[in-house]
Design a protein around this motif. Structure first.
Motif, PDB file in Angstrom:
ATOM      1  N   ASN A 165       0.865  -1.124   0.615  1.00 43.78           N
ATOM      2  CA  ASN A 165      -0.060  -0.214  -0.023  1.00 43.78           C
ATOM      3  C   ASN A 165       0.777   1.527   0.054  1.00 43.78           C
ATOM      4  OD1 ASN A 165      -2.325  -1.895   0.339  1.00 43.78           O
ATOM      5  ND2 ASN A 165      -2.094  -1.993   2.587  1.00 43.78           N
ATOM      6  N   ASN A 186      -4.650   1.600  -1.198  1.00 39.61           N
ATOM      7  CA  ASN A 186      -4.574   0.322  -0.297  1.00 39.61           C
ATOM      8  C   ASN A 186      -4.633  -0.445  -1.290  1.00 39.61           C
ATOM      9  OD1 ASN A 186      -4.222   1.709   2.140  1.00 39.61           O
ATOM     10  ND2 ASN A 186      -6.484   2.055   1.752  1.00 39.61           N
ATOM     11  N   TYR A 239      -6.345  -0.325  -6.882  1.00 38.63           N
ATOM     12  CA  TYR A 239      -5.829   0.341  -5.553  1.00 38.63           C
ATOM     13  C   TYR A 239      -7.739   0.775  -5.179  1.00 38.63           C
ATOM     14  CZ  TYR A 239      -0.679  -1.139  -5.347  1.00 38.63           C
ATOM     15  OH  TYR A 239       0.390  -1.336  -5.812  1.00 38.63           O
TER      16      TYR A 239
END
Length: 605
Positions: A165, A186, A239
């Motif tokens: 991340n 993330n 993400y």
């Protein structure tokens, strides 16, 4: 509303004296007579009927101060939209801490930096936004050729995983991105669906007494120039972006940007922690020790925090007094209810934000990082852990080890309030329609990315398993509700003590279990030399939270476990657990060693 009428007598006296000052002479008796006549008329009018609506002075009733999010932040947002980011990373200089390579940034986990007491490695970055063909004119970073940000890895446990991340910090000299200077990206590699965290924050939007965060999907491309070559942009896959909790977040969400904001770190169970939680003015104040418990995200005046913890941990102060002075009961009840129903168990002592406005006493809790929510379906498919129903990580039992939540739950009135919030969430916010609608939309977005070249080797679920888990997410709410109801009937979990060597044998002791119905509790004790308890060395049932084994144990490795049973047959294991080689938690036991000199140590000491 409360309506109050202004008294006219004083106004009339002032008016008559003004007239007298303008050359009209009135003696004292005349003034008094006219004042009395006018007052009598005013009193008569007031008793006959109210003045017209527009002439009435109205004072609004003061509403109780409740935690409220800013709803305009979530309006007109396409929850399933994907933004495409292009990140070019370059090596900077030692003075700014960016003299590293992209490979170095991705090579080390959080423990590496903690052990050395150094900051995480950073690189310079140029962040741009566009479409799948490249950066686009009119979008962020277009036409920029020099770095506008720095990049490092983010997270704690997640830093040990293959896919990282990232935290992107926009330079102060550059424009903000979406009015933010910190961009959290993330990967959620341990989430087979790759959208549970986003789902949770989107479900939180509109829930009373709680806060949410703006989230979005991001397709990331990275061009690494730190290795001396330029091979173009590599596809890093999908993400999710989530807002950074800081003073900017507080301001945007209608909270006090000068207030206190803490993130609960590895272990903060609302004890006093005198050795770590100190005022900045204390000569023994240690920022690193403080932030082991609480990460400071806002105002660093800790005096109000310490005063609250002092009273909370004083059992002579009634819990209603503590809650009314320092907390909001609706907020605590809703926080517990939301996380209980979604199975977000990793919120007892971390992954939570603690906020208070600067000039107010009230503290509020709300979610940060919801990775453990809606995970039971995936667990059952992968069989990578035991069902939560076999341990204490469900219902109210999950929060029994935290001072604040335990004292709250022990109170009958607050348990009724918790039940009200549970039912409200089930009926209005965590409905089948809402959960299935969002999850199916997100699955349409995520699956093509997850099973493409950049991510497929890290996919935890097969495509068919993925679809199965998605279609059964709402069932977890119903299962969690059933576990919640049963948790109120069972004894609550307790802690095991370390065995002690005595003259007449080996003494085992543990905390007493609590039962809401004050049922009679017995304890089942077992001792073994293997984790599976296939070879039972001793067993007993006792009404007291202790057991004396009438012999000394020979040197070696041992396990003991205790289960509390009430007289209705409901059982509960102890808080303690042992993790096996497959990372599964075996509840209600500790692992200990007897040394050759007879001394006893818990495993890991």
């Amino acid at each position: 509303m409360n309506r109050k009428k202004l008294c006219m007598t004083g106004i009339l006296i002032g008016s008559l004296l003004t007239i007298a000052g303008c050359g009209i002479v009135l003696d004292t008796e005349q003034v008094q007579e006219q004042v009395q006549d006018q007052a009598a008329q005013t009193e008569s009018i007031a008793t006959v009927g109210e003045a017209p609506e527009h002439q009435q002075v109205v004072f609004a009733e003061e509403a109780p101060h409740r935690l409220t999010d800013n709803p305009t932040l979530y309006e007109d947002r396409d929850l399933s939209a994907v933004r495409t980011m292009y990140l070019t990373v370059t090596t900077g200089n030692a003075s700014e801490g960016t003299n590293h390579t992209w490979a170095e940034v991705n090579a080390y986990d959080a423990k590496y930096y903690e052990a050395r007491g150094i900051e995480r490695y950073m690189v310079d970055g140029l962040l741009q936004e566009g479409d799948e063909q490249g950066p686009l004119e009119g979008m962020y970073g277009y036409g920029v050729y020099t770095p506008n940000c720095t990049v490092t890895i983010r997270g704690q446990t997640s830093t040990q995983l293959d896919q990282k991340n990232y935290k992107i910090r926009i330079n102060k000299s550059s424009p903000k991105y979406d009015d933010q200077r910190v961009i959290n990206l993330n990967k959620h590699i341990m989430d087979g669906l790759r959208f549970r965290n986003k789902l949770m924050f989107d479900l939180l939007v509109g829930v009373p007494d709680l806060m949410s965060f703006r989230t979005g999907f991001v397709h990331l491309y990275v061009n690494d120039l730190t290795d001396g070559s330029d091979e173009g942009f590599a596809d890093y896959g999908l993400y999710t972006q989530v807002e950074q909790p800081n003073d900017t977040y507080l301001k945007h969400h209608g909270l006090d940007e000068n207030g206190q904001l803490y993130k609960l770190n590895e272990l903060f169970e609302f004890y006093r922690y005198e050795d770590d939680i100190k005022l900045k003015s204390d000569v023994e104040y240690d920022l690193k020790a403080f932030e082991y418990r609480l990460d400071i995200k806002g105002n660093d005046d800790h005096s109000k925090l310490i005063a609250m913890l002092d009273e909370l941990n004083d059992e002579t102060v009634p819990i209603h007094t503590v809650i009314e002075k320092w907390f909001d009961a609706d907020n605590i009840a809703m926080f517990l209810a939301f996380n209980i129903l979604t199975g977000n168990e990793d919120t007892q002592s971390r992954n939570t934000l603690l906020y208070s406005a600067k000039n107010e006493n009230t503290w509020y809790v709300f979610n940060w990082d919801c990775d453990t929510a809606f995970r039971d379906g995936e667990t059952s498919v992968l069989k990578d852990d035991y069902p939560r129903a076999l341990g204490w990580e469900n219902g109210v039992s999950n929060y029994w080890g935290t001072v604040l939540y335990q004292r709250f739950i022990r109170d009958d009135e607050y348990r009724r309030l918790l039940d009200e919030k549970i039912l409200l969430l089930k009926e209005e916010y965590l409905t089948r329609e809402r959960i299935e609608g969002l999850s199916k939309e997100y699955a349409k977005v995520v699956k093509p990315y997850l099973y493409s070249l950049s991510d497929v080797e890290h996919a935890r679920l097969s495509s068919a398993e993925y679809d199965y888990v998605v279609t059964h997410l709402y069932d977890e709410v119903e299962n969690n509700y059933a576990m919640y109801q049963e948790s109120l009937l069972r004894p609550q979990p307790f802690f095991l003590g370390d065995p002690e060597l005595k003259e007449n044998g080996t003494w085992f002791v543990w905390n007493a279990a609590y039962d809401f119905d004050a049922d009679l509790i017995t304890y089942q004790f077992e001792l073994s030399d293997d984790l599976e308890f296939q070879n039972i060395l001793a067993s007993a049932e006792t009404f007291r939270p202790e057991y004396l084994l009438d012999r000394k144990l020979s040197p070696g490795s041992y396990y003991y476990r205790v289960k509390a049973l009430d007289d209705k047959g409901y059982g509960q294991y102890a808080f303690d657990y042992v993790v096996d080689e497959e990372s599964r938690k075996n509840f209600g036991m500790i692992h200990f060693y007897v040394m050759t000199n007879g001394e006893i140590y818990r495993a890991g000491e």
